[in-house]
Each structure stands twice: as C-alpha cells, then as structure tokens.
Design a protein around this motif. Structure first.
Motif, mmCIF file in Angstrom:
data_model
loop_
_atom_site.group_PDB
_atom_site.id
_atom_site.type_symbol
_atom_site.label_atom_id
_atom_site.label_comp_id
_atom_site.label_asym_id
_atom_site.label_seq_id
_atom_site.Cartn_x
_atom_site.Cartn_y
_atom_site.Cartn_z
ATOM 1 N N ALA A 71 1.241 -1.141 -0.039
ATOM 2 C CA ALA A 71 -0.045 0.284 -0.036
ATOM 3 C C ALA A 71 0.609 1.275 0.450
ATOM 4 O O ALA A 71 0.311 2.295 -0.933
ATOM 5 N N PRO A 72 1.776 1.393 1.037
ATOM 6 C CA PRO A 72 2.332 2.661 0.492
ATOM 7 C C PRO A 72 3.900 3.187 -0.494
ATOM 8 O O PRO A 72 3.988 3.563 -1.026
ATOM 9 N N PHE A 73 3.337 1.607 -0.910
ATOM 10 C CA PHE A 73 4.363 1.735 -2.738
ATOM 11 C C PHE A 73 3.448 2.431 -3.512
ATOM 12 O O PHE A 73 3.671 2.844 -4.118
ATOM 13 N N VAL A 74 2.295 2.326 -3.836
ATOM 14 C CA VAL A 74 1.017 2.415 -4.208
ATOM 15 C C VAL A 74 1.381 3.601 -4.363
ATOM 16 O O VAL A 74 1.239 4.924 -5.048
ATOM 17 N N THR A 75 1.624 4.434 -2.708
ATOM 18 C CA THR A 75 1.403 5.597 -2.571
ATOM 19 C C THR A 75 2.400 7.139 -2.651
ATOM 20 O O THR A 75 2.640 7.299 -3.533
ATOM 21 N N PHE A 76 4.042 6.020 -2.634
ATOM 22 C CA PHE A 76 4.869 6.450 -3.565
ATOM 23 C C PHE A 76 5.082 6.357 -5.047
ATOM 24 O O PHE A 76 5.155 7.790 -5.386
ATOM 25 N N VAL A 77 4.493 5.829 -5.504
ATOM 26 C CA VAL A 77 4.688 5.505 -6.859
ATOM 27 C C VAL A 77 3.943 6.753 -7.983
ATOM 28 O O VAL A 77 4.005 7.329 -9.420
ATOM 29 N N GLN A 78 2.856 6.903 -7.247
ATOM 30 C CA GLN A 78 1.428 7.888 -7.578
ATOM 31 C C GLN A 78 2.449 8.907 -7.461
ATOM 32 O O GLN A 78 2.099 10.436 -8.154
ATOM 33 N N ALA A 79 2.477 9.487 -6.339
ATOM 34 C CA ALA A 79 3.080 10.588 -5.802
ATOM 35 C C ALA A 79 4.469 11.021 -6.500
ATOM 36 O O ALA A 79 4.789 12.413 -6.787
ATOM 37 N N GLU A 80 5.134 10.031 -6.709
ATOM 38 C CA GLU A 80 6.790 10.467 -7.121
ATOM 39 C C GLU A 80 6.745 10.622 -8.349
ATOM 40 O O GLU A 80 7.275 11.451 -9.597
ATOM 41 N N PHE A 81 6.263 9.583 -8.932
ATOM 42 C CA PHE A 81 6.336 9.480 -11.062
ATOM 43 C C PHE A 81 4.458 9.406 -11.853
ATOM 44 O O PHE A 81 4.953 9.115 -12.803
ATOM 45 N N GLY A 82 3.688 9.582 -10.708
ATOM 46 C CA GLY A 82 2.893 10.080 -11.182
ATOM 47 C C GLY A 82 1.720 8.481 -12.334
ATOM 48 O O GLY A 82 1.270 8.495 -13.183
ATOM 49 N N LEU A 83 2.078 7.641 -11.464
ATOM 50 C CA LEU A 83 2.319 6.066 -12.164
ATOM 51 C C LEU A 83 0.810 5.325 -11.627
ATOM 52 O O LEU A 83 0.281 5.686 -10.194
ATOM 53 N N GLU A 84 -0.040 4.954 -11.921
ATOM 54 C CA GLU A 84 -1.862 3.890 -11.690
ATOM 55 C C GLU A 84 -1.051 3.341 -11.168
ATOM 56 O O GLU A 84 -0.254 1.898 -11.495
ATOM 57 N N ALA A 85 -1.363 2.936 -9.541
ATOM 58 C CA ALA A 85 -0.807 1.414 -9.141
ATOM 59 C C ALA A 85 -2.370 0.753 -8.488
ATOM 60 O O ALA A 85 -2.710 1.599 -7.622
#
Length: 205
Positions: A101-115
C-alpha cells in the motif's frame, strides 16, 4: 500504443546481474561486497548496498517500468525514497518490505503512475489484469528461476509480468541466474501458478 514486452528493459536487483549464484552460495551480504558495479545502485556505501540489494526486487521491477519511458533511476535510490512513504521498515539492521500500500502511494506521488494492490488473484486472472494495466508485479517464490523444481513456498519475491495469456506468461525476474531466467523468462500458466502467491500490484502509466 503500448510497447511490446520485448522492449521493456531488464535490470537485476544486483548491479552485476550474474551474481545470483554467488549470492545463493555465499549469502547476499558477503557476495554483494564483491560486486564491482555496486556504486551504480545509488548506495552511498558498499555496506548500504550489501544490506539492501537482497531486498529490492520490487525496486528493480519499478526501475524497469520507469525505464520504458526513458527514466533510469538507481534501485537503492528508489528504495530510499520508497522507505520515506513506509514502503520499507528498517529496524535493528533488518528490512521489512516491500509493503504494497505505501508503495502504491509512493509511485503515484513521485512518478505519476497508476497502481493498485491486488489480492486473491488467480493465475487465470492475470491476462485480464494485463488487458487493463500495462504491468503486473507478481509475488512469487524466488525459486521460480528453477521451474523444474517444486517451490518450498509461494511468495517472498517479486517479478515483473509484461504479458500473459492462457498459453504463456512472460516476465522479467530481478534475481534470475541466467539470461533465460532473467529477461523475458517464459512459463506456461500452470507452471507459473506453482510459484505464484496470488497477489501483486497492477501498474500503468
């Protein structure tokens, strides 16, 4: 248009990709101190690299995803940034993670990825997931590098599934020990199922 799976760059979780057998024989920290390319990981010291590299299969998967769009980010730099979101918990020399779950937040916030974290995923569901998402980071046994063997358990390692059908799964394995088990490794769904822990993270741009 989506890039073909073959165009997804491969990166090992070790900077020297052919070190897997040494890691298995000697232990990660001892073997990885002999990695001549360790500085490419983004680690500040050899000690940091030796401790972290065995725990960053998920960051290697993320590095591959980002590389598709031309961004090359060192794995331990990614791990350090992910830790800031709670994706890893470090205490008394031990590292817990990847925490999804924190990984999902990380990639969304830092790289704009959908996860999206996905659980209770049947192997037969993966092709449909990849119709909706570009990638699936799958939890598997690390012994998937030896598909002829029965795994002692499922899960504990992450691979990047780039395509899947009812006939063939194609994936990059950050700790594969040969070229064939690292980049664009292929397994029949029934074989993939023996290693798959029925959970993972769907990722798209």
């Amino acid at each position: 248009m989506r890039p073909l799976p073959e165009t997804v760059p491969f990166f090992s979780q070790w900077e020297t990709p052919d070190m897997t057998l040494a890691v298995l024989a000697d232990g990660a920290e001892a073997a990885l101190r002999r990695d001549p390319l360790w500085q490419g990981s983004g680690a500040a010291t050899l000690d940091e690299y030796a401790v972290w590299a065995a725990n960053i299969c998920g960051m290697a998967c993320l590095k591959m995803i980002l590389a598709v769009r031309g961004e090359i980010v060192p794995t331990i730099e990614l791990a350090r940034r992910c830790t800031g979101y709670g994706g890893y918990v470090v205490s008394a020399g031990s590292i817990k993670g990847l925490i999804y779950a924190p990984f999902v937040t990380f990639v969304q916030a830092e790289f704009g990825l959908e996860a999206q974290v996905m659980t209770n995923v049947a192997t037969s569901d993966v092709p449909e997931i990849l119709q909706r998402s570009r990638f699936f980071i799958a939890s598997v046994s690390s012994s998937i590098r030896w598909p002829e063997r029965e795994p002692p358990s499922k899960g504990g390692h992450l691979v990047l599934v780039t395509s899947a059908s009812d006939q063939l799964f194609r994936f990059h394995n950050p700790s594969g020990h040969t070229t064939a088990t690292q980049s664009n490794a292929v397994l029949a769904p029934s074989d993939f199922d023996r290693f798959f822990a029925n959970r993972g993270i769907a990722v798209s741009f």
